[in-house]
Scaffold this active site. Structure first.
Site, mmCIF file in Angstrom:
data_model
loop_
_atom_site.group_PDB
_atom_site.id
_atom_site.type_symbol
_atom_site.label_atom_id
_atom_site.label_comp_id
_atom_site.label_asym_id
_atom_site.label_seq_id
_atom_site.Cartn_x
_atom_site.Cartn_y
_atom_site.Cartn_z
ATOM 1 N N ASP A 12 31.096 34.947 34.567
ATOM 2 C CA ASP A 12 31.540 33.610 34.185
ATOM 3 C C ASP A 12 30.328 32.695 34.040
ATOM 4 O O ASP A 12 29.282 32.894 34.678
ATOM 5 C CB ASP A 12 32.488 33.033 35.233
ATOM 6 C CG ASP A 12 33.833 33.760 35.259
ATOM 7 O OD1 ASP A 12 34.154 34.430 34.251
ATOM 8 O OD2 ASP A 12 34.540 33.660 36.270
ATOM 9 N N TYR A 28 31.014 41.400 43.964
ATOM 10 C CA TYR A 28 30.954 39.942 43.895
ATOM 11 C C TYR A 28 30.842 39.347 45.303
ATOM 12 O O TYR A 28 31.385 39.898 46.262
ATOM 13 C CB TYR A 28 32.226 39.369 43.257
ATOM 14 C CG TYR A 28 32.477 39.806 41.837
ATOM 15 C CD1 TYR A 28 32.127 38.995 40.760
ATOM 16 C CD2 TYR A 28 33.109 41.025 41.566
ATOM 17 C CE1 TYR A 28 32.385 39.383 39.453
ATOM 18 C CE2 TYR A 28 33.360 41.416 40.266
ATOM 19 C CZ TYR A 28 32.991 40.600 39.215
ATOM 20 O OH TYR A 28 33.253 40.993 37.925
ATOM 21 N N TYR A 50 39.801 40.571 38.128
ATOM 22 C CA TYR A 50 39.555 39.124 38.136
ATOM 23 C C TYR A 50 39.424 38.660 39.589
ATOM 24 O O TYR A 50 40.408 38.649 40.346
ATOM 25 C CB TYR A 50 40.692 38.380 37.443
ATOM 26 C CG TYR A 50 40.746 38.578 35.948
ATOM 27 C CD1 TYR A 50 39.812 37.951 35.120
ATOM 28 C CD2 TYR A 50 41.726 39.371 35.366
ATOM 29 C CE1 TYR A 50 39.860 38.119 33.736
ATOM 30 C CE2 TYR A 50 41.783 39.543 33.990
ATOM 31 C CZ TYR A 50 40.843 38.920 33.179
ATOM 32 O OH TYR A 50 40.899 39.072 31.811
#
Length: 431
Positions: free
Chosen positions: A244, A310, A382
């Site tokens: 992102d 992440y 996601y």
């Protein structure tokens, strides 16, 4: 087929040069050029017929003398590529239509099969190619050559095509709000202009006239030094997915390839180039493990299945205990997650449910309403929605298991690795 009888019929259609004679029997006695093969047949026929040996003294009507141009065309190719660095090449020929018709006619007149021997342009490719290799000290490559020389015998010139060169590496994005690639302004379509009230055009208010929503991108921070080092015409950035805009790319970095169109230099010093990119990026991004790569690396970077890790900073609407977080994490660890297209991307993604795996997850609380989680998941998972639940579109989710609204306030990608094998496999590298 009686070779001498067939050769005799070809010779009867003189003037036919030795090469055009020998080409009709190119599948015989490997190791000879067509000229050598034709000369030998002409001698053999003269001996068998006990006739005086004579070479044709007029221009060959089949090739119209073009067979004598091998050296000249090879020199043209070498001259056209004089300022281009390359290691492999291929030669292609566009023969004059009349020569191709003459070749067909010769076989008809000599009562030879249509597919006998070798085509004129095949011989031209090979013979000029051998000479190009000697003149440039390079090797022929019929699969993916560095350069391709197209000989236009009707015009008498040479067109040179320089194929792209590639570098592979990993990048880290060290500042937020930098996209991976250029992001054209959606209001002006990237033109930087908009219609003025009184007619005409004026600078786009939305992007300030730049044509882009963001002033910089990873692409703009990395490709200019590569383009300059390879002296090419255009550089194209290919990433293994993208983070992102507001996420950092840290840790081991994200694999990428840069494709340089029409490079005049193909083998820059990658250590020096890596340092130049990092200096140019000025702390906003950096690259490492930079290596020269093959054409297939682009497809590998864009298509190899990869998992991502992440690190997310999370804010909760209500107080959460360390024990509650640990229990929720235990539920998510190894979970299969159903994710309907998130609200934030449904304008550019098809509405469907995607099933993804959470390989592992761990985390801790910083205070009663703030914590950190690190998630290793299947590609396409996601993360923001795995935390927030996205109004029930993602099941299970951290927020759903806790019964507390949760939001990712900062997201970092710390690893992008191939699911089954590494991106930088030796088969796709040139060093």
């Amino acid at each position: 087929m009686d070779v001498l009888s067939a050769a005799r019929r070809v010779i009867a259609e003189d003037p036919v040069c030795d090469a055009c004679l020998g080409r009709q029997f190119a599948d015989r006695s490997f190791g000879l050029t067509n000229t050598e093969r034709g000369h030998s047949l002409r001698v053999a026929v003269a001996l068998e017929d006990d006739e005086d040996f004579e070479e044709p003294d007029e221009e060959c009507w089949v090739c119209e003398g073009l067979i004598d141009e091998f050296d000249a065309y090879a020199e043209q190719v070498a001259e056209a590529l004089a300022d281009v660095e390359f290691e492999t090449y291929q030669v292609g020929t566009r023969a004059p239509p009349l020569v191709e018709e003459n070749e067909i006619l010769l076989r008809e007149l000599a009562e030879l099969p249509e597919d006998t021997g070798e085509l004129f342009k095949s011989e031209f490719n090979r013979e000029v190619g051998k000479r190009v290799g000697r003149l440039t000290d390079t090797e022929v490559d019929f699969d993916r050559p560095d350069v391709l020389a197209l000989l236009n015998l009707e015009r008498g010139d040479v067109d040179v095509q320089v194929n792209p060169a590639f570098v592979f590496g990993r990048y880290r994005k060290l500042e937020r709000d930098i996209p991976q690639t250029k992001w054209p302004c959606r209001e002006c379509g990237g033109s930087g202009k908009q219609l003025a009230e009184g007619g005409g055009e004026e600078s786009c208010d939305y992007c300030g006239g730049s044509g882009f929503l963001y002033d910089e991108s990873v692409e703009q921070l990395t490709t200019p030094p590569v383009l300059e080092a390879m002296d090419g015409e255009e550089a194209i950035f290919h990433g293994a997915g993208r983070e992102d805009v507001d996420a950092l790319m840290l840790g081991t970095g994200r694999p990428f390839a840069i494709e340089v169109k029409k490079p005049r230099r193909r083998r820059p010093d990658t250590d020096e180039l890596e340092a130049e990119i990092n200096e140019f990026a000025d702390g906003k991004a950096e690259v490492d493990t930079l290596t020269l790569a093959t054409h297939d690396m682009v497809e590998r970077v864009k298509g190899l299945d990869a998992s991502k890790t992440y690190r997310a900073q999370v804010e909760f609407d209500e107080a959460v205990t360390e024990e509650d977080l640990a229990a929720a994490i235990e539920e998510l660890d190894g979970a299969t997650v159903d994710q309907f297209t998130p609200n934030r991307v449904d304008h550019r993604r098809a509405n469907l449910t995607r099933v993804r795996e959470v390989y592992s997850i761990e985390g801790h609380m910083d205070d009663e309403r703030h914590g950190e989680v690190e998630i290793h998941g299947e590609g396409g998972l996601y993360i923001k929605e795995l935390v927030s639940g996205d109004e029930g579109r993602t099941e299970p989710s951290l927020a759903g298991l806790l019964g507390v609204d949760a939001e990712v306030t900062a997201l970092d990608v710390v690893a992008v690795e191939g699911e089954d094998e590494i991106f930088g496999h030796d088969d796709y590298l040139k060093e």
